[in-house]
Design a protein around this motif. Structure first.
Motif, PDB file in Angstrom:
ATOM      1  N   LYS A   1      18.454  28.789   8.390  1.00 29.73           N
ATOM      2  CA  LYS A   1      17.047  28.477   8.117  1.00 29.73           C
ATOM      3  C   LYS A   1      16.543  29.275   6.929  1.00 29.73           C
ATOM      4  O   LYS A   1      15.862  28.743   6.040  1.00 29.73           O
ATOM      5  CB  LYS A   1      16.186  28.805   9.345  1.00 29.73           C
ATOM      6  N   THR A   2      16.874  30.562   6.906  1.00 28.04           N
ATOM      7  CA  THR A   2      16.404  31.439   5.830  1.00 28.04           C
ATOM      8  C   THR A   2      16.935  30.995   4.473  1.00 28.04           C
ATOM      9  O   THR A   2      16.200  30.939   3.488  1.00 28.04           O
ATOM     10  CB  THR A   2      16.833  32.892   6.107  1.00 28.04           C
ATOM     11  N   LEU A   3      18.213  30.672   4.418  1.00 28.80           N
ATOM     12  CA  LEU A   3      18.811  30.245   3.152  1.00 28.80           C
ATOM     13  C   LEU A   3      18.141  28.983   2.615  1.00 28.80           C
ATOM     14  O   LEU A   3      17.893  28.866   1.411  1.00 28.80           O
ATOM     15  CB  LEU A   3      20.308  30.014   3.322  1.00 28.80           C
ATOM     16  N   LEU A   4      17.841  28.040   3.501  1.00 28.25           N
ATOM     17  CA  LEU A   4      17.251  26.778   3.054  1.00 28.25           C
ATOM     18  C   LEU A   4      15.806  26.949   2.580  1.00 28.25           C
ATOM     19  O   LEU A   4      15.292  26.108   1.839  1.00 28.25           O
ATOM     20  CB  LEU A   4      17.306  25.743   4.181  1.00 28.25           C
ATOM     21  N   LYS A   5      15.162  28.024   2.991  1.00 29.06           N
ATOM     22  CA  LYS A   5      13.789  28.285   2.565  1.00 29.06           C
ATOM     23  C   LYS A   5      13.727  29.026   1.237  1.00 29.06           C
ATOM     24  O   LYS A   5      12.682  29.061   0.592  1.00 29.06           O
ATOM     25  CB  LYS A   5      13.054  29.106   3.626  1.00 29.06           C
ATOM     26  N   GLN A   6      14.850  29.637   0.838  1.00 27.40           N
ATOM     27  CA  GLN A   6      14.865  30.436  -0.383  1.00 27.40           C
ATOM     28  C   GLN A   6      14.839  29.563  -1.634  1.00 27.40           C
ATOM     29  O   GLN A   6      15.487  28.517  -1.688  1.00 27.40           O
ATOM     30  CB  GLN A   6      16.108  31.333  -0.422  1.00 27.40           C
ATOM     31  N   ASP A   7      14.114  30.029  -2.635  1.00 29.21           N
ATOM     32  CA  ASP A   7      14.078  29.327  -3.913  1.00 29.21           C
ATOM     33  C   ASP A   7      15.374  29.524  -4.697  1.00 29.21           C
ATOM     34  O   ASP A   7      15.732  28.713  -5.546  1.00 29.21           O
ATOM     35  CB  ASP A   7      12.892  29.809  -4.750  1.00 29.21           C
ATOM     36  N   ASP A   8      16.056  30.633  -4.424  1.00 32.95           N
ATOM     37  CA  ASP A   8      17.307  30.900  -5.125  1.00 32.95           C
ATOM     38  C   ASP A   8      18.264  31.636  -4.186  1.00 32.95           C
ATOM     39  O   ASP A   8      18.030  32.786  -3.823  1.00 32.95           O
ATOM     40  CB  ASP A   8      17.061  31.735  -6.381  1.00 32.95           C
ATOM     41  N   ILE A   9      19.315  30.957  -3.765  1.00 29.93           N
ATOM     42  CA  ILE A   9      20.327  31.555  -2.895  1.00 29.93           C
ATOM     43  C   ILE A   9      21.331  32.282  -3.771  1.00 29.93           C
ATOM     44  O   ILE A   9      21.901  31.691  -4.689  1.00 29.93           O
ATOM     45  CB  ILE A   9      21.050  30.464  -2.072  1.00 29.93           C
ATOM     46  N   THR A  10      21.536  33.554  -3.525  1.00 23.32           N
ATOM     47  CA  THR A  10      22.502  34.294  -4.352  1.00 23.32           C
ATOM     48  C   THR A  10      23.920  33.885  -3.989  1.00 23.32           C
ATOM     49  O   THR A  10      24.192  33.420  -2.877  1.00 23.32           O
ATOM     50  CB  THR A  10      22.356  35.812  -4.163  1.00 23.32           C
ATOM     51  N   ASN A  11      24.817  34.081  -4.927  1.00 21.42           N
ATOM     52  CA  ASN A  11      26.222  33.740  -4.689  1.00 21.42           C
ATOM     53  C   ASN A  11      26.787  34.511  -3.514  1.00 21.42           C
ATOM     54  O   ASN A  11      27.522  33.966  -2.685  1.00 21.42           O
ATOM     55  CB  ASN A  11      27.043  34.010  -5.942  1.00 21.42           C
TER      56      ASN A  11
END
Length: 258
Positions: A233-243
């Motif tokens: 859920k957190t990743l999908l809410k982020q504007d930029d997912i780090t590698n």
């Protein structure tokens, strides 16, 4: 009932996405297509017709545009194409890139291309048969989906839909390690692994969820203490997912599938 209220009332098994008899509900229809996506859909169909000509048999729409839940500027246009013989799609892909520059209402156009004889082969009923009957709506040509019976959640269907999941994860990991992956690709693989995880328990849940939000809600019921649900859920809410964030998540999720 919106998803938030539905999530509050979910109980195991949820039977979400099935009718009273337990059959999976096809939630796509041409009548659900939102007006802002009609032009890009029409032009995409014309591109396929021109590129494949006499080899083309039929075209099907699936995904959020087919369900009427797409968001302009954020959603994909997803098409399944049946052809008579194997065909080179290079020209279609090149023309599609040009079309996308003219129509920002979709971020990409995906074509799932398959041969008619393969799709109609009884051995593929849990893959192609389920896909066409329950996840697609015909937008051009003869609709062969009605040749397949209605189906309930089935482990053979889930396994067929997940068959390329590990290879997709490994491909994404390779791109991450070489720094060659876009934010859209990152979000796409996160959604893919969440759906893949859900498909390991959907038969037990007697359900067939079509959105990643519904998948996460159901996973939370079955794995209330598993941090990977909230991480997704957190990743999908982020504007930029780090590698590194994505690499760690993919490595954690691989444990479900190997």
């Amino acid at each position: 009932m919106n998803l938030t209220n539905r999530q509050r009332s979910l109980k195991c098994p949820t039977r979400l996405g099935t009718d009273e008899a337990g059959y999976v509900i096809n939630q796509t229809s041409i009548k659900y297509i939102q007006p802002e996506f009609e032009t890009i859909l029409f032009k995409s169909i014309e591109l396929v017709k021109e590129a494949f000509d006499e080899q083309l048999y039929s075209i099907y729409l699936y995904g959020s545009i087919g369900r009427g839940t797409a968001v302009a500027g954020e959603s994909d246009l997803d098409l399944t194409v049946l052809v008579h013989e194997d065909i080179d799609a290079t020209e279609l892909v090149e023309q599609t890139e040009q079309l996308l520059t003219e129509h920002p209402e979709v971020i990409k156009i995906d074509y799932d291309i398959g041969r008619l004889d393969v799709a109609l082969n009884p051995a593929n009923r849990f893959e192609w048969g389920f896909w066409l009957r329950h996840l697609c709506t015909c937008v051009y040509g003869e609709d062969v989906s009605t040749q397949f019976p209605l189906m309930k959640p089935d482990a053979r269907v889930s396994e067929a839909l997940n068959q390329d999941l590990v290879s997709s994860i490994e491909a994404a990991k390779s791109k991450l390690l070489h720094g060659q992956i876009s934010h859209l690709e990152k979000r796409s693989i996160v959604k893919r692994v969440i759906r893949g995880w859900y498909l390991t328990i959907n038969v037990k849940d007697e359900s067939f969820a079509t959105t990643v939000e519904a998948c996460l809600a159901i996973l939370k019921l079955y794995f209330p203490e598993d941090p990977r649900v909230e991480e997704g859920k957190t990743l999908l809410k982020q504007d930029d997912i780090t590698n590194q964030q994505l690499l760690d998540y993919l490595n954690e999720m691989l444990l479900n599938f190997v």
